[in-house]
Design an enzyme around this catalytic site. Structure first.
Site, PDB file in Angstrom:
ATOM      1  CB  VAL A  39      40.115  42.845  22.779  1.00 39.88           C
ATOM      2  CG1 VAL A  39      39.163  43.686  23.647  1.00 39.88           C
ATOM      3  CG2 VAL A  39      40.576  43.434  21.382  1.00 39.88           C
ATOM      4  CE1 TYR A  40      38.601  46.446  26.105  1.00 39.15           C
ATOM      5  CE2 TYR A  40      39.449  47.718  28.174  1.00 39.15           C
ATOM      6  CZ  TYR A  40      38.671  46.928  27.539  1.00 39.15           C
ATOM      7  OH  TYR A  40      37.426  46.983  27.894  1.00 39.15           O
ATOM      8  CB  SER A  41      44.617  49.072  21.262  1.00 35.83           C
ATOM      9  OG  SER A  41      44.558  50.554  21.201  1.00 35.83           O
ATOM     10  CD  GLN A  42      44.174  42.494  18.195  1.00 33.82           C
ATOM     11  OE1 GLN A  42      44.665  41.224  18.062  1.00 33.82           O
ATOM     12  NE2 GLN A  42      42.768  42.037  18.581  1.00 33.82           N
ATOM     13  CE  LYS A 100      36.789  44.310  31.237  1.00 34.03           C
ATOM     14  NZ  LYS A 100      38.140  45.355  30.407  1.00 34.03           N
TER      15      LYS A 100
END
Length: 274
Positions: free
Chosen positions: A44-47, A71
């Site tokens: 999910v970090y910066s998609q 993750k």
């Protein structure tokens, strides 16, 4: 697997933080040159952009020397705060088996050393989650798996289910932990110790509050994090600022411009080590 005492967190690589990939890659290489062998990111970090940056950095021949963690769980394919497709998030077998392939592609690797479930999912039975992760482990796509920000009772439930169903178990937990956020000392840390789990503290500087940059009576300094989550850094909100601001007496007694030297290593002094 043996990891360095410090882990390089990659949440701020990409649109959420540093948009220049070359700068982020230099940071990663600098950390590896300094002896860090542990990198933690998430889909999910910066998609997905953070994973892509980490993949680029390791593609030059450094992958075998790095313990790589990522993750799964959060909503993908949307901007921050949007709902999106309910089948592109969570801890279901359907999503985990699909998203691990996306992470492997973005990271440019054949395996993930530590695959973590980013948050609990009340809509999915933990047996389904552990079953999917166990299958991925047996396929060689992940080496081990862990949890992140799980309450103690759900850690215990996952351990019991793993034992009774003959499944792989969470071997790590990644909780928030700093001198301001110490709730895990009451239950999560003792539970992790009982089950022999490693601890990877996240946000040891309490999301930036302990860097020495935030002061009562002063404007909030510009940051990508504050732009994304303005409510979390609203100093006019008494529910946030008083409990989150490091007292000036603490900073002055340490005789340093900020808390960095005091706060950063503090989580590593807990009884549970990574």
């Amino acid at each position: 697997m043996q990891v360095s005492p410090l882990c390089l967190g990659a949440m701020m690589f990409g649109a959420w933080g540093e948009p220049d990939h070359d700068v982020s890659i230099k940071i990663i290489n600098r950390a590896l040159d300094a002896g860090i062998n542990f990198i933690d990111t998430a889909d999910v970090y910066s998609q997905g952009e953070s994973e892509e940056i980490v993949g680029k950095a390791l593609a030059g021949g450094r992958r075998d020397d790095v313990i790589l963690a990522t993750k799964v769980h959060a909503q993908m394919g949307v901007q921050l705060g949007e709902q999106g497709d309910p089948n592109k998030r969570g801890n279901s077998r359907r999503w985990i088996t699909r998203e691990v392939e996306n992470s492997l592609r973005r990271l440019q690797t054949d395996w993930i050393d530590l695959y973590q479930v980013h948050r609990p999912d009340p809509a999915t039975d933990v047996e389904e989650t552990l079953g999917a992760l166990t299958d991925l482990q047996r396929q060689g796509k992940i080496r081990v798996f862990g949890s992140s920000t799980y309450p103690a009772h759900e850690i215990v439930e996952a351990q019991w289910v793993a034992e009774r169903r003959g499944l792989g178990r969470f071997v790590t937990e990644q909780p928030p932990y700093s001198i301001l956020v110490r709730g895990i000392e009451a239950d999560v840390l003792p539970t992790a110790k009982k089950y022999g789990m490693g601890i990877l503290p996240w946000s040891p500087l309490a999301g930036g509050w302990l860097t020495g940059r935030y002061r009562k009576g002063q404007d909030v300094p510009a940051s990508h994090r504050a732009q994304r989550l303005p409510g979390r850094y609203d100093l006019s909100n008494p529910a946030i600022a008083p409990s989150s601001m490091p007292p000036k007496s603490l900073l002055s007694s340490l005789r340093m411009p900020g808390c960095h030297s005091f706060i950063s290593p503090w989580p590593s002094r807990s009884p549970i080590q990574p």
